[in-house]
Design a protein around this motif. Structure first.
Motif, PDB file in Angstrom:
ATOM      1  N   CYS A  64       0.822  -1.109   0.056  1.00 51.50           N
ATOM      2  CA  CYS A  64       0.135  -0.037  -0.142  1.00 51.50           C
ATOM      3  C   CYS A  64       0.909   1.238  -0.016  1.00 51.50           C
ATOM      4  O   CYS A  64       2.154   1.228   0.489  1.00 51.50           O
ATOM      5  CB  CYS A  64      -0.811   0.067   1.278  1.00 51.50           C
ATOM      6  SG  CYS A  64      -2.090   1.334   1.571  1.00 51.50           S
ATOM      7  N   SER A  66       0.172   3.986   1.486  1.00 51.22           N
ATOM      8  CA  SER A  66      -0.146   4.814   2.713  1.00 51.22           C
ATOM      9  C   SER A  66       1.400   4.674   3.773  1.00 51.22           C
ATOM     10  O   SER A  66       1.835   3.532   3.886  1.00 51.22           O
ATOM     11  CB  SER A  66      -1.097   4.371   3.459  1.00 51.22           C
ATOM     12  OG  SER A  66      -1.222   4.927   4.791  1.00 51.22           O
ATOM     13  N   CYS A  69       0.676   2.541   7.080  1.00 53.16           N
ATOM     14  CA  CYS A  69       0.238   1.050   6.613  1.00 53.16           C
ATOM     15  C   CYS A  69       1.168  -0.065   6.808  1.00 53.16           C
ATOM     16  O   CYS A  69       2.145   0.122   5.888  1.00 53.16           O
ATOM     17  CB  CYS A  69      -0.297   1.120   4.942  1.00 53.16           C
ATOM     18  SG  CYS A  69      -1.331  -0.551   4.795  1.00 53.16           S
ATOM     19  N   GLY A  72      -1.156  -3.930   5.629  1.00 52.35           N
ATOM     20  CA  GLY A  72      -2.053  -3.968   4.656  1.00 52.35           C
ATOM     21  C   GLY A  72      -1.342  -4.273   3.269  1.00 52.35           C
ATOM     22  O   GLY A  72      -0.229  -4.959   3.316  1.00 52.35           O
ATOM     23  N   GLY A  73      -1.885  -3.893   2.189  1.00 48.90           N
ATOM     24  CA  GLY A  73      -1.435  -4.104   0.742  1.00 48.90           C
ATOM     25  C   GLY A  73      -2.455  -4.683   0.018  1.00 48.90           C
ATOM     26  O   GLY A  73      -3.626  -5.016   0.485  1.00 48.90           O
ATOM     27  N   CYS A  97      -7.150  -1.676  -0.041  1.00 50.72           N
ATOM     28  CA  CYS A  97      -6.112  -2.282   0.792  1.00 50.72           C
ATOM     29  C   CYS A  97      -6.706  -3.000   1.919  1.00 50.72           C
ATOM     30  O   CYS A  97      -7.633  -3.134   2.359  1.00 50.72           O
ATOM     31  CB  CYS A  97      -5.435  -0.872   1.776  1.00 50.72           C
ATOM     32  SG  CYS A  97      -4.294  -1.464   2.827  1.00 50.72           S
ATOM     33  N   ASP A  99      -5.665  -3.792   4.880  1.00 49.50           N
ATOM     34  CA  ASP A  99      -5.913  -3.204   5.995  1.00 49.50           C
ATOM     35  C   ASP A  99      -6.993  -1.971   6.077  1.00 49.50           C
ATOM     36  O   ASP A  99      -6.464  -0.882   5.784  1.00 49.50           O
ATOM     37  CB  ASP A  99      -4.479  -3.059   6.743  1.00 49.50           C
ATOM     38  CG  ASP A  99      -4.449  -2.240   7.974  1.00 49.50           C
ATOM     39  OD1 ASP A  99      -5.657  -2.029   8.549  1.00 49.50           O
ATOM     40  OD2 ASP A  99      -3.633  -1.688   8.592  1.00 49.50           O
ATOM     41  N   HIS A 106      -5.281   4.829   3.152  1.00 44.86           N
ATOM     42  CA  HIS A 106      -4.932   3.622   2.323  1.00 44.86           C
ATOM     43  C   HIS A 106      -5.389   4.058   0.948  1.00 44.86           C
ATOM     44  O   HIS A 106      -6.143   4.801   0.647  1.00 44.86           O
ATOM     45  CB  HIS A 106      -5.679   2.598   2.761  1.00 44.86           C
ATOM     46  CG  HIS A 106      -5.142   1.914   4.191  1.00 44.86           C
ATOM     47  ND1 HIS A 106      -4.215   1.385   4.493  1.00 44.86           N
ATOM     48  CD2 HIS A 106      -5.897   2.207   5.303  1.00 44.86           C
ATOM     49  CE1 HIS A 106      -3.995   1.089   5.678  1.00 44.86           C
ATOM     50  NE2 HIS A 106      -5.155   1.452   6.300  1.00 44.86           N
TER      51      HIS A 106
HETATM   52 ZN   LIG Z   1      -2.926   0.380   3.259  1.00 44.88          ZN
END
Ligand SMILES: [Zn+2]
Length: 118
Positions: A64, A66, A69, A72-73, A97, A99, A106
């Motif tokens: 991601c 962000s 983050c 996430g991804g 994302c 997350d 995100h």
């Molecule tokens: Zn993210």
């Protein structure tokens, strides 16, 4: 002590090594191209292209954009493996994302996957 970000990066590297090569998992695949347009609030759209050949790691997780983050991804594994199972050559879609917790920034991606078979 390792902070959470560094720890996550190490785990991701290990995951990539554990994934093994494309040729081992998908011997029928010649190449995979994943084009992604990142969209993030307050940021310019960013185009990213990932090229996989037979000797690339079969690792289809994308980070991601962000800063905050960590976990996430975008996991493209399901998309890629089901395309290969169906012998399909192209697929388009959108992903958010993984997350979607407290952090607000995100990114989303609009992806375009192209697979060539041997
Ligand atoms: Zn993210």
């Amino acid at each position: 002590m390792l902070n959470r970000n560094v720890q996550a990066k190490i785990e991701k590297t290990q995951e990539r090594l554990d994934a093994g090569f494309v040729s081992k998992h998908f011997p029928e695949v010649a190449s995979i191209v994943i084009s992604m347009m990142y969209k993030q609030k307050g940021a310019k759209s960013l185009l990213r292209t990932l090229n996989f050949s037979t000797d690339s790691y079969a690792f289809f997780k994308v980070t991601c954009l962000s800063d905050g983050c960590v976990d996430g991804g975008f996991d493209m594994t399901q998309i890629v493996t089901s395309m290969i199972r169906n012998h399909s050559e192209t697929s388009k879609g959108e992903l958010g994302c993984d997350d979607n917790g407290s952090h607000p920034d995100h990114s989303n991606i609009v992806y375009d996957v192209a697979i060539q078979y041997t």
